[in-house]
Scaffold this active site. Structure first.
Site, PDB file in Angstrom:
ATOM      1  N   LYS A   1      55.044  57.837  20.654  1.00  0.00           N
ATOM      2  CA  LYS A   1      55.576  59.081  20.094  1.00  0.00           C
ATOM      3  C   LYS A   1      54.420  59.901  19.554  1.00  0.00           C
ATOM      4  CE  LYS A   1      57.747  59.154  15.999  1.00  0.00           C
ATOM      5  NZ  LYS A   1      58.837  59.064  14.998  1.00  0.00           N
TER       6      LYS A   1
ATOM      7  N   LYS B   1      67.107  55.703  10.361  1.00  0.00           N
ATOM      8  CA  LYS B   1      66.150  55.180   9.396  1.00  0.00           C
ATOM      9  C   LYS B   1      66.926  54.595   8.228  1.00  0.00           C
ATOM     10  CE  LYS B   1      62.138  58.066  10.398  1.00  0.00           C
ATOM     11  NZ  LYS B   1      61.381  59.291  10.037  1.00  0.00           N
TER      12      LYS B   1
ATOM     13  N   ASP C   1      66.719  63.349  13.368  1.00  0.00           N
ATOM     14  CA  ASP C   1      66.210  62.412  12.363  1.00  0.00           C
ATOM     15  C   ASP C   1      66.592  62.947  10.994  1.00  0.00           C
ATOM     16  OD1 ASP C   1      64.719  60.924  10.536  1.00  0.00           O
ATOM     17  OD2 ASP C   1      62.782  61.331  11.445  1.00  0.00           O
TER      18      ASP C   1
END
Length: 374
Positions: free
Chosen positions: A162, A265, A241
């Site tokens: 990434k 997350k 995200d």
């Protein structure tokens, strides 16, 4: 169960290689560790992986310590609970502060899993014995230096890379990396650095031509509509995200088609229970997920490995080996990636022991509170 003692440690570790995102560069990480001891003397560990500065989100190490000391410790200490979900209900009135909550969540889950003699992965419903890890590379001073970093990670066996991007650092580095590694699983992450405009749309359309696995969080966290409009004009899946903090946010993403991949997350969503629920909702909607990281020390990294063992974590997760970030981690043994694969521990709890002496050596402050002391 009942937690009768809580200790907090404010710990700083240097990074082996500095890391730059769209907002800032960092050379070390400052996280909080949570040690929970139950009435029978068993210990569970958690990690509050808050950034030091309010660039990723509004929480910081300073705010997390304050919330932990003033609200979370009193809510947890001496409270009776049978399952980690019941423990997490003890702080249900506290709005926001997901990173701080996540540290106590991980500690509770670790403690509970140890009490049952099961691994954290098994306790969460994990089905994998190993998970594929990817690496996240920051913005480098030059494209050549970025190419050297990518080559180093590919040589280490990582099959997914990434790249952090930002306005002015996007198409050129991606083009160079793609030319050097035509078959690499490659995706980019903007951390919300772009604003919807003709110029930014042109950048995203250009990136759409490089065979990326996903474009992660190009626009601001609350701008679901801009993400939906972008997803409608590019083939590359948009991954959210920062936008998805609560399950309601995930439902908004799905309703608007604002993203077709979800980065889960544990810290951002407030703990393991919420992360597991997000996994289930995304699975039922046909949305693949992966576990993102916050450069966690070994405690948080081990929790990420455990959640990544759930069946819908079908994309490589940010659970690379400890040695990519830290010369010496806070857990024994450290998390190890071999050819880009991390084994899921079968030992009870997180499957690692915390090196308390090393934690103490690197702690700038501690808090030690027992139920008997009120």
């Amino acid at each position: 169960m009942r937690i009768d003692r809580l200790r907090l440690f404010d710990v700083t570790l240097p990074l082996v290689h500095s890391f730059e995102t769209s907002s800032h560069r960092k050379t070390g990480l400052n996280h909080l560790l949570v040690e929970a001891t139950d009435a029978d003397g068993r210990v569970g560990w958690g990690e509050i992986a808050t950034p030091s500065d309010p660039y990723y989100g509004s929480e910081t190490t300073h705010t997390a310590w304050s919330i932990a000391e003033r609200y979370l410790v009193p809510a947890v200490l001496g409270t009776s609970w049978e399952t980690p979900d019941e423990l997490e209900a003890s702080w249900g009135r506290i709005r926001g502060h997901e990173f701080a909550k996540a540290g106590f969540s991980i500690a509770g889950w670790d403690l509970y899993a140890r009490s049952t003699g099961r691994s954290l992965s098994s306790q969460l419903g994990g089905t994998r014995t190993a998970v594929e890890a990817g690496v996240s590379l920051g913005i480098e001073p030059t494209v050549d230096e970025l190419l050297a970093q990518v080559a180093r990670q590919v040589d280490a066996g990582y099959k997914r890379v990434k790249l952090k991007i930002a306005p002015g650092w996007d198409v050129e580095p991606v083009s160079a990396v793609r030319a050097a590694h035509p078959g690499l699983d490659l995706h980019v992450d903007a951390n919300g650095a772009y604003r919807e405009s003709e110029e930014s749309t042109a950048v995203m359309l250009a990136l759409d031509g490089y065979g990326l696995t996903m474009i992660e969080q190009p626009f601001a966290p609350r701008d679901f509509v801009a993400h939906a409009r972008l997803q409608a004009v590019i083939d590359t899946p948009v991954c959210l995200d920062e936008s998805v903090v609560a399950i309601d946010d995930l439902h908004t993403m799905l309703a608007l088609d604002a993203g077709r991949v979800l980065n889960i997350k544990v810290s951002r969503m407030g703990g393991l229970a919420a992360a597991r629920t997000a996994h289930d909702v995304a699975r039922d909607a046909g949305i693949p997920v992966w576990c993102g990281g916050m450069h966690e020390f070994g405690v948080g990294r081990a929790a990420n490995v455990a959640i990544s063992s759930l069946p819908n974590f079908t994309l490589p997760s940010d659970v690379s080996g400890s040695d990519k970030y830290y010369a010496r981690d806070v857990i024994v043994p450290p998390v190890v990636a071999t050819a880009g694969i991390v084994q899921v521990p079968t030992e009870s709890g997180i499957g690692h022991e915390v090196d308390v002496d090393w934690v103490m050596q690197n702690a700038s402050r501690t808090l030690d509170v027992s139920a008997a002391a009120g």
